[in-house]
Scaffold this active site. Structure first.
Site, PDB file in Angstrom:
ATOM      1  N   MET A 171     101.790  39.426   8.283  1.00 41.16           N
ATOM      2  CA  MET A 171     101.618  40.231   9.425  1.00 41.16           C
ATOM      3  C   MET A 171     102.620  39.578  10.533  1.00 41.16           C
ATOM      4  O   MET A 171     103.192  40.482  11.026  1.00 41.16           O
ATOM      5  CB  MET A 171     100.058  40.353  10.074  1.00 41.16           C
ATOM      6  CG  MET A 171     100.010  41.042  11.224  1.00 41.16           C
ATOM      7  SD  MET A 171     100.098  43.081  10.642  1.00 41.16           S
ATOM      8  CE  MET A 171      98.486  43.435  10.258  1.00 41.16           C
ATOM      9  N   PHE A 179      82.418   5.639  21.570  1.00 47.55           N
ATOM     10  CA  PHE A 179      82.803   6.042  20.258  1.00 47.55           C
ATOM     11  C   PHE A 179      82.450   7.513  19.919  1.00 47.55           C
ATOM     12  O   PHE A 179      81.544   7.661  20.017  1.00 47.55           O
ATOM     13  CB  PHE A 179      82.754   4.895  19.110  1.00 47.55           C
ATOM     14  CG  PHE A 179      83.130   5.430  17.733  1.00 47.55           C
ATOM     15  CD1 PHE A 179      84.404   5.621  17.532  1.00 47.55           C
ATOM     16  CD2 PHE A 179      82.181   5.767  16.674  1.00 47.55           C
ATOM     17  CE1 PHE A 179      84.817   5.865  16.392  1.00 47.55           C
ATOM     18  CE2 PHE A 179      82.511   5.987  15.416  1.00 47.55           C
ATOM     19  CZ  PHE A 179      83.740   6.386  15.039  1.00 47.55           C
ATOM     20  N   GLN A 180      83.376   8.164  19.418  1.00 49.37           N
ATOM     21  CA  GLN A 180      83.007   9.856  19.036  1.00 49.37           C
ATOM     22  C   GLN A 180      82.342  10.538  20.246  1.00 49.37           C
ATOM     23  O   GLN A 180      81.440  11.248  19.981  1.00 49.37           O
ATOM     24  CB  GLN A 180      82.270   9.728  17.605  1.00 49.37           C
ATOM     25  CG  GLN A 180      83.270   9.444  16.650  1.00 49.37           C
ATOM     26  CD  GLN A 180      82.654   9.778  15.451  1.00 49.37           C
ATOM     27  OE1 GLN A 180      81.134   9.735  14.990  1.00 49.37           O
ATOM     28  NE2 GLN A 180      83.487   9.983  14.163  1.00 49.37           N
ATOM     29  N   LYS A 202      72.142  10.789  20.737  1.00 54.62           N
ATOM     30  CA  LYS A 202      71.372  10.377  19.516  1.00 54.62           C
ATOM     31  C   LYS A 202      69.759   9.809  19.826  1.00 54.62           C
ATOM     32  O   LYS A 202      68.797   9.639  19.008  1.00 54.62           O
ATOM     33  CB  LYS A 202      72.207   9.245  18.884  1.00 54.62           C
ATOM     34  CG  LYS A 202      71.845   8.611  17.709  1.00 54.62           C
ATOM     35  CD  LYS A 202      72.822   7.659  17.222  1.00 54.62           C
ATOM     36  CE  LYS A 202      72.231   7.244  15.866  1.00 54.62           C
ATOM     37  NZ  LYS A 202      73.459   6.080  14.941  1.00 54.62           N
ATOM     38  N   GLU A 222      83.763  20.830   9.577  1.00 54.49           N
ATOM     39  CA  GLU A 222      82.771  21.433  10.457  1.00 54.49           C
ATOM     40  C   GLU A 222      82.972  22.904  10.631  1.00 54.49           C
ATOM     41  O   GLU A 222      82.322  23.750  11.035  1.00 54.49           O
ATOM     42  CB  GLU A 222      82.586  20.814  11.713  1.00 54.49           C
ATOM     43  CG  GLU A 222      81.946  19.167  11.336  1.00 54.49           C
ATOM     44  CD  GLU A 222      82.688  18.142  11.074  1.00 54.49           C
ATOM     45  OE1 GLU A 222      83.867  18.604  10.713  1.00 54.49           O
ATOM     46  OE2 GLU A 222      82.382  16.893  11.110  1.00 54.49           O
TER      47      GLU A 222
END
Lengths: 572, 165
Positions: free
Chosen positions: A479, A112-113, A162, A50
């Site tokens: 760097m 969940f999630q 959802k 993602e």
């Protein structure tokens, strides 16, 4: 038209003219993915992580000026997107992120999630919404696009439970034509009185300096900036984010300023008597030590965000407004007055600046055996005729790309300036290449940064994006190594990249072309060969000098006039 | 110079609006002395009163950053105009022997009200600004306070000036 939530989202995206949506499916967005399956007008780009989706959408937005759109699932989908959202936020990039959420009746139950996406993203978005009913969904999307793209742009997250996208649960769909938000009205025109005051100050200057930033790019005001600067004949410098808004090849351009800016730009900042800041935010990497910032200057500051004014540096004439409109008004007023700065003063100022420029601060020493990273960027510029879209990651290679690839056009230099996100370059390049399939897109990166989103090589293969990856491989986090050399007595704590993959084989395993270049004599040839492969992604792994540092440099606590110059400069 | 400012904010009465404001203060390291919020006569709007301490420059940034929040409709720094500040406090104080009468007397002087009485304690209600409430606690002796709860300041401008959407 009766539509489900999933279908409403797709229709709304069509209404907004969205070409691409960058995403990754998961439980909470399955209904939306099912709606996506039915149509072809919004093209979904499946990333491999993602973070890649957000950077790709971000790259698309930076190159096109249109908002980037992202679709992720709840929980880890949302948290993985956070780095990319914060990256867009720090650089004011318009982006709309649709995140799935668990069903509304499960919110707060540690389902969940489940993650509090609105809570987690709140500090790094321009605004966010948790959709609370199907009826409000279309209007919320409209608001999200409106907020993301107007005023000072930024990312907006829309978190959708959802159950509001369930197929078959439909409502009449009407996409609002206009947004009505009493609490949101970004500035447009600058205040005429302030503009007059600014013009008076600007025309009375003896040692003027124009300092422009990413706001000019975001506001599509390059033409105005050029007219304004040429009309006045004043020197101009750009921030890292502002490169390309004024042509690098124009002789009034002193190049980049700040920590790794040019000697002449930083010295002119320090000695100027009137500073005109345009769409720039006085970031600490630009100002150096605030106490010694532009000690003699009266400062004019044009910005669309009132909160940017006098945040880090107190300014004398603030102008809040759309940069295009404000510059148009200033140009008209300057022409009206018929006045100009004193030519003798200006000539003397330019003579001083030319003296500083003769320092030749970007000069570096070439080597027979070791590839100098700067020379690779110069070769890239030659081979692409200075006309490519260049994305970068973060570190030394980013600074060398900024210093040595002379950008003549806006929106061609795409990098994470504010947040400094390693891993940005490759996915960003995907977004750019999809937006402009016929254009040349190169990602200048390093062996450390590229590994942070390396999985997107797979996305490149799936969608046939022929990006050219220029890997400046010095086997160090360059760097970090440089700072350790300067400030930590060469104690190179954990900055060495051991156990590196064979990038040639790695590229090949994804189905791309890999090249390894060890010899300075082969740089140009390899570059030409790679760019001749128009339809292939080519991963060029340049083995560069490990000890090369980025110069000039303003170290922590120092002012613009206290730069550390390249010791090799004299030899070059 | 650090100064105390009372900022009145009208914001959309939506879930999450309060955390946007409080999150802004913590994220940017601004002080909050007190923060009160409730819906107004217009149920779509909440009104918040924030008391903060900072230099003029910091407070200017605070007001700009607050204004930038999309849920914020309007705000005003009340300290820049003539304004009235009120806070309500309830104090449960020890009230025994001779102290009972003394406590009642001080409550009357401060125009407080006794809301609850037991053999050993009073619950006293008091309204006023920060100074008055603190002065009351000093007057009754902080050692005698069993429990005190303050609402945080609320503020409104004097005269015709008003904070409207």
């Amino acid at each position: 038209m009766e539509l489900s939530g999933g279908e409403i989202l797709i229709e709304a995206l069509k209404e907004e003219g969205v070409e691409f949506i960058f995403g990754y499916p998961g439980g909470a967005v399955l209904h939306i993915y099912d709606a996506l399956y039915e149509q072809n007008s919004v093209k979904h780009i499946l990333v491999r992580h993602e973070q890649g989706a957000t950077h790709a959408a971000d790259g698309y937005a930076r190159a096109t000026g249109k908002p980037g759109v992202v679709l992720v699932t709840s929980g880890p989908g949302a948290t993985n997107a956070v780095t990319g959202i914060a990256t867009a936020f720090m650089d004011s990039i318009p982006m709309v992120v649709i995140s799935g959420q668990v069903q509304s009746r499960f919110i707060g139950s540690d389902a969940f999630q489940e993650v509090d996406c609105v809570g987690i993203t709140r500090p790094c978005v321009k605004h966010n919404f948790l959709v609370d009913s199907l009826e409000n969904f279309a209007e919320t999307i409209k608001k999200a696009f409106h907020v993301a793209t107007t005023g000072r742009p930024g990312p907006v997250v829309v978190d959708i439970p959802k159950d509001f996208t369930t197929p078959g649960v439909t409502i009449p769909f009407v996409y609002p034509k206009k947004v009505n938000m009493r609490s949101y009205s970004p500035a447009e025109q600058g205040h005429p009185g302030q503009i007059r005051k600014a013009v008076d100050l600007i025309l009375a200057a003896r040692r003027p300096m124009i300092y422009s930033g990413g706001g000019v790019v975001l506001g599509d005001a390059s033409a105005q900036l050029r007219e304004f600067t040429e009309l006045l004949g004043y020197p101009i410098t750009q921030t890292l984010m502002g490169l390309g808004a004024f042509p690098a090849s124009n002789e009034q351009n002193l190049g980049m300023l700040g920590m790794h800016g040019t000697y002449e730009a930083n010295m002119a900042m320090h000695d100027c008597d009137v500073l005109i800041a345009i769409g720039a935010r006085f970031d600490d990497r630009v100002t150096g030590e605030i106490e010694s910032f532009c000690p003699d200057a009266k400062i004019v500051h044009i910005d669309v965000d009132p909160a940017s004014i006098s945040k880090n540096v107190t300014v004398d004439v603030p102008i809040v407004g759309n940069v295009t409109l404000v510059l148009d008004a200033m140009i008209a007023l300057i022409k009206d007055t018929g006045r100009r700065a004193d030519p003798a003063d200006l000539a003397q100022w330019w003579a001083t600046i030319r003296q500083w420029a003769s320092t030749n601060c970007l000069a570096y020493e070439l080597d027979d055996k070791l590839i100098k990273p700067q020379s690779v960027v110069e070769s890239l510029w030659r081979v692409t005729k200075g006309d490519a879209y260049i994305t970068s990651d973060v570190g030394q290679h980013q600074m060398w790309a900024a210093q040595f690839y002379g950008f003549d056009k806006p929106r061609h230099w795409i990098n994470s300036g504010g947040l400094g996100t390693m891993g940005f370059g490759l996915p960003a390049a995907i977004g750019v290449q999809l937006a402009f399939p016929e254009e040349t897109v190169a990602c200048v990166t390093g062996e450390a940064s590229i590994q942070m989103c390396i999985q997107e090589l797979s996305t490149c293969m799936q969608y046939g994006t022929p990006i050219k990856i220029v890997n400046l491989n010095n086997r160090y986090m360059g760097m970090v190594r440089q700072w350790q050399e300067f400030n930590y007595d060469k104690r190179y704590s954990h900055s060495y990249m051991d156990a590196l993959p064979d990038f040639v084989k790695l590229a090949e395993s994804y189905g791309h072309v890999g090249m390894r270049i060890d010899n300075p004599a082969d740089v140009d040839k390899a570059m030409e060969e790679a760019f001749a492969m128009k339809d292939r992604l080519v991963f060029m792994d340049f083995q560069t000098d490990q000890k090369e540092n980025v110069y000039p440099m303003i170290e922590a606590g120092k002012g613009h006039h206290e730069m550390r110059l390249n010791p090799a400069r004299e030899l070059a | 110079m650090m100064r105390r400012h009372v900022i009145a904010v009208l914001l959309e009465n939506e879930s999450g609006a309060l955390s946007r404001v409080s999150g802004l203060f913590s994220a940017r390291g601004y002080n909050i002395e007190s923060l009160t919020v409730a819906a107004t006569h217009d149920p779509t709007l909440s009104r918040m009163t924030i008391v903060t301490i900072g230099t003029d420059r910091v407070v200017e940034q605070i007001t700009k950053q607050l204004n930038k929040l999309v849920d914020v409709v309007r705000l005003t720094d009340l300290t820049e105009v003539a304004f009235i500040e009120r806070e309500i406090m309830m104090v449960k104080a020890r009230a025994v022997d001779a102290g009972r009468e003394e406590l009642k007397r001080i409550t009357d002087i401060f125009r407080g009200r006794i809301l609850d009485v037991t053999d050993t304690s009073y619950v006293i209600e008091l309204t006023g600004d920060d100074h008055k409430l603190s002065a009351f606690l000093d007057a009754i002796g902080r050692d005698n306070v069993i429990e005190a709860v303050r609402s945080g300041a609320t503020g409104i401008a004097r005269g015709e000036k008003s904070l409207k959407p």
